[in-house]
Design an enzyme around this catalytic site. Sequence first.
Site, short mmCIF file in Angstrom:
data_model
loop_
_atom_site.label_atom_id
_atom_site.label_comp_id
_atom_site.label_asym_id
_atom_site.label_seq_id
_atom_site.Cartn_x
_atom_site.Cartn_y
_atom_site.Cartn_z
N HIS A 173 -6.21 -14.08 -22.08
CA HIS A 173 -5.11 -13.78 -21.16
C HIS A 173 -4.02 -14.86 -21.21
O HIS A 173 -2.94 -14.67 -20.63
CB HIS A 173 -5.62 -13.57 -19.73
CG HIS A 173 -5.99 -14.81 -18.99
ND1 HIS A 173 -7.30 -15.20 -18.79
CD2 HIS A 173 -5.23 -15.75 -18.39
CE1 HIS A 173 -7.32 -16.32 -18.09
NE2 HIS A 173 -6.08 -16.68 -17.84
N ASP A 214 -12.56 -12.24 -22.68
CA ASP A 214 -11.35 -13.05 -22.47
C ASP A 214 -11.42 -14.30 -23.34
O ASP A 214 -11.64 -15.42 -22.87
CB ASP A 214 -11.25 -13.43 -20.99
CG ASP A 214 -9.91 -14.05 -20.64
OD1 ASP A 214 -9.01 -14.05 -21.49
OD2 ASP A 214 -9.78 -14.56 -19.50
N SER A 216 -6.93 -22.09 -16.72
CA SER A 216 -7.34 -20.98 -17.58
C SER A 216 -7.37 -21.40 -19.04
O SER A 216 -6.49 -22.13 -19.51
CB SER A 216 -6.38 -19.80 -17.41
OG SER A 216 -6.54 -19.21 -16.15
#
EC number: 3.4.21.120
Length: 974
Positions: A90, A140, A238
């Site tokens: 992402h 992911d 992230s």
Amino acid sequence: MAETSIFPIMMLTVMIGVGRGVTDSPGRVSRCGERPAANTSVSYGLLSRIVGGTSAVKGESPWMVSLKRDGKHFCGGTIISDKYVLTAAHCVLEKNFEFQVSVSIGDHDFAVYERSEQRFAIKSVFKHPNFKPSRPFNYDLAILELVESITFDKDIQPACLPSPDDVFPTGTLCMALGWGRLQENGRLPSSLQKVVLPLIEYRRCLSIMETVDRRLAFETVVCAGFPEGGKDACQGDSGGPFLCQRSQGRWVLVGVTSWGLGCARKWADNILDPVESKGSPGVFTDIQRLLNWLSENLNQDKPDFPTYQVQCSTNDGIEKGTTGEILLPTGYKKYYSNNEKCIWTIIVPRGKHILLTFKSFNVECDYSCDLDYLVIYSALGRLIGKFCGDVSPRPLLIADASITLKFISDFHEYKTGFSLFYEAVEPDTYPDSDCGSVAVIFEEGEIQTMNHPHLYSSHANCQWVVHSPANYIIKITFLVFEVEPSEGCIFDRLVVYHDLQGTVVAGFFCGFALPDPVLSVSNVMQITFTSDYSANYLGFRAVISFVLPSSPVKPEKGNNQPRKNQDAMQHFDEGCGVSPLPPRFLYHNLIKAEEAMPNSWPWHVSINFGNKHVCNGAILSKTFVVTSANCVADREEFPSIGLIVAGLHDLESSINTQKRPVEYVIVHPDYNRLSKDYDVALIHVQRPFQYNSYVQPICLPDGHSRLEPSKLCVVSGWDLNVELSTKLQQLEVPVLMDDVCKKYYDGITDRMFCAGVIAEEDNASCLAQSGAPLVCQSAPGTYAIFGIVSRGVGCNETPKAGVYSSVFLFIPWIMETILSVAGIIDTDSEPHHPLFPPDKPSQQKALLPDSPPSSSSQDIYVTCKDVLSLQSPGEIKLVASGQDGPEGGRCQLIFQAPEGHFILLTFKQLSHEHYSLIIYEGASSNKTFKAQLMEEKIPTIMKSAGAVITLEASSTAQDSALHLWLSYSFHNQN
């Protein structure tokens, strides 16, 4: 960026032999998962956080990557090789990502330029094909290929990818890293942050996520975190790493920070919380589940890379018969494949043993055999050996008719594999060994204990038979040695013999001191290693070499036993809360207890009644032990049957112990048997303990200490796991928030708190380890007792955290009770430890709750020249010398409390030369003698009878000197 979080997996490994000729791959200066620029030890004792974390130390995360757009950080990443970086899918969704983003490595603090910083352009991006932005919590993961290769050094290193065999149990403490926000919607830090989080059982994670949205389906995730929140990754983290540490020290990339509901929100009460307040554990992409995809994409640029992608590139399975051969690879294949997992089971006729002989061996070399390796198990699943490198292992005789061989390879560096023969032989070829094998050695090389560099197993009985060429003798040189210490090596030991019959001993060894080299008297040497049922350590690693005798060798018996068997004991100053042998945690698991290093919790005692261990306690002073009231409430009228055993590690051994009969028991007057409120008691022993390397007191919390939720503390005891252990166990437990505690227990009062992990398996204090101390670090290396186990939950029920009595709230009663025994605490012939931990003066108040620090509290530094009246609680330091005046010095300190109060003087430091120090009750002409202070007999605390007390210091010598530091507090007589 997207929200965040964390999770993972681990394994037990072994090595009997590692090949010589260890060489690094091109561009690799060090090995994955190592931190050459950082201190290799990791302390989880003082918990850290990203949200709720601490700044990482420069050099401890050399694999960390910052992805920057227009020079600004927006996502993290992890170096896994000299060409590749892993991040979250992402993070790479924007168009022309590789042209808009740069990869920054070697960066720690964005606010300053660092010489280790390097920037790399991105050549290509590989996003997992199954990743869907509409469901960003599955698959992911993305690979970034760099334009140029990374040059590794002490500041820049790759992290290890997990092997298919890695398993990290639920409750294991792992670490997330990033430059993300320090709180939800908060600011971004300039320096790298870290947070330590426990792994959550997969099914439990899914059940928690169902409380958020039943439509969510998690397929490729691991989860981690604390139910009460407060610690997590957050926006900007992230794509960053979530790493767990293998037992021998390497860091493995178990997850990539992916997703979370908010940042560090609590999720213990998700069902009850409104939608806008719900939280979740940290969610990370599970790297182990995606190893095949990684292998396909990380190796496609290698011209010789084997293109076959199956679990095993040859025919594995069951091999039966009296002889046979196992090859990897087979046929036309030159190399074995990456990410292989091959399993063979060899079965020979019943009653026979198996002899393995290696014809060739070339497997990616690594000092701990964690990359590519061949591992051998007995029929019962006991690990026999783990091998890698380019030198063929020595012949192995396995005392069993069935064994299992497993070959594992990681995602890079493939070699030519191995070829071995197996043969069924008669059992009496060599003596049997419960270790599962006898190594017959005819060549120089290394030997080591089973499982090294992991802990050796219990009930080991291993044997090596070494033969040198004619006219040569054998020399064994130890490189590593860590075997359970004991007087006479009665528990675990290594023995070297000059003969095959085991009658002429060349040396016996245990403990932690490295033995001197041992020489044989002929061309034969026998080496045996035995262990008992617990207290396992790293074992040994040694080099076998053949040398010409320079002169006739006389058989001499060697040993590595130091005088008084104190090889691992450090010099220590008398105090509290400090162990001469520092505690060590091998697994950092919050659910399953592990055996403690012997005597590393020297304040822990066994409370015996009727010559049987009943419960636990902790030494507060030379004559007082603190425990739970429920341990002794029914026995306080029969103290004569009580016995306190200190210095104890093994319930079945009395080595280094001190036994003290109980004189009397004092249960808190408000103790309630039904509710377990006020569950605390003191035991006074008939004779003082003698402090030494095995017996030490624990500190009480000082006045500024507070237990924050998720703070990691340690509970010790003999039955922390399902079954009672005769060896002392230890378990790290996080402190829980009060509302979480009250959710799982009825009747939680203000004098109780909970600690532990709420999990779907065994948990802290599940057998009500009554009276066991819960200690927390008050300063690095110093512990204080914050809790006493009051009650737990049976292991057959759904586990809950343990309930502890809060020691901090009982300090007034503890001090009053001890002081009621005498006006001065414990003034026998030896100086006594302070009951409170040493710290900065400003943190040393340690005042009782009815005399809290206030604006009127005084911190005074004076010389000895006049009369000083002190009417508010505080601290004072008195420093004087004969140079203050021609006739020395004379002064008075008058402590005056309000009417109806008494005074507590807490002595922290005293040294003097040619000074007289006298304490009086009252002041001026109404004062009466109370005590004279001697440096060699300083009390810890002194209580006044009335509201006024005077300390008088005087000297007539010019070479006199005085240093006195004390605190004073006022307390209501009622």
